[in-house]
Design an enzyme around this catalytic site. Structure first.
Site: not given
Ligand code: PGA
Length: 257
Positions: A9, A11, A95, A97, A167, A173, A213
């Protein structure tokens, strides 16, 4: 036997030229590898160039989002058909985010799954708890709620392949990944819930990825867990060597070779 997936991904990273460069390096490492499906998910603007750069490659193309309607007055949005047209086979949906920063809801994800399936693309549906939720012992109830909400459209006809990515939000991250045991128990929970929502066959065919991560150092221990069928990789997918290392370790560990 499930075939593992390692998806990158990217991003909001990589211009067209940078994407072409990354893909050409990645092809050098990953083209022709068997026993895995490798997917790269660049930003919308680099999809077309990446699709060309992947011609005759075994690496698949995915997008990071989609709109649920097939067409119309939705300024700034992209339809599933447009993604298919540019060569995508996968779409990341829900996701964290997007959930946290752009107000994406379980219901919206469910509508997007329907749109994606209607054109034959495979959704990669993300679920995961926040740190506060984990600390309040709400991990399983949050995952449960996300699964039943997101999969509301899918369970009406649960035949096409669907990929789930677990996730944990606190691991994305942050450099702080879930332990293999933490990941494994949530994966087992997800597979059981999939069985309740559909049936044994569908549940045992569904690939469940871990994300948060993931890097070349922790991938082996994660993939050694029975319930993990691959990884959704953010930061480490922007470096061809790191990503290729994750792909190759995944193959070795998953297939025990
Ligand atoms: P990360 O991102 O690997 O950089 O933690 C994972 C993701 O957001 O899918």
């Amino acid at each position: 036997m499930r075939k593992p997936i390692v998806a990158g991904n990217w991003k909001m990273n990589r211009t067209i030229g940078e994407a072409q460069d990354l893909v050409s390096k990645l092809r050098g490492h990953c083209d022709g590898l068997s026993g895995v499906e490798v997917v790269v998910c660049p930003p919308f603007t680099a999809l077309r160039a990446t699709s060309h750069a992947l011609a005759d490659s075994s690496i698949h193309l995915g997008a990071q989002n989609v709109h649920w309607e097939p067409r119309g007055a939705y300024t700034g949005e992209i339809s599933a058909e447009m993604l298919k047209d540019v060569g995508c086979e996968f779409v990341i949906l829900g996701h964290s985010e997007r959930r946290q920063l752009f107000g994406e809801s379980n219901q919206g994800v469910s509508q997007k799954i329907a749109a994606v399936r209607s054109v034959g693309l495979t959704p990669i549906v993300c679920v995961g708890e926040t740190l506060a939720e984990r600390e309040a012992n709400r991990t399983f109830s949050v995952i449960e709620e996300q699964l039943s909400g997101c999969l509301a459209s899918w369970i009406r006809d649960p035949v096409d392949p669907l990929v789930i990515a677990y996730e944990p939000v606190w691991a994305i991250g942050t450099g702080r990944n879930a332990t293999p045991e933490q990941a494994s128990e949530v994966h087992a929970f997800i597979r059981n819930r999939l069985r309740d929502l559909s049936d044994e066959g569908v549940s045992s065919r569904t690939r469940i990825l871990y994300g948060g991560s993931v890097n070349p150092k922790n991938i082996e221990a994660l993939m050694a867990q029975l319930e993990l069928d691959g990884a959704l990789v953010g930061g480490a997918s922007l470096d061809a060597e790191s990503f290729a290392h994750i792909v190759k370790s995944s193959i070795r560990t998953y297939h025990g070779i």
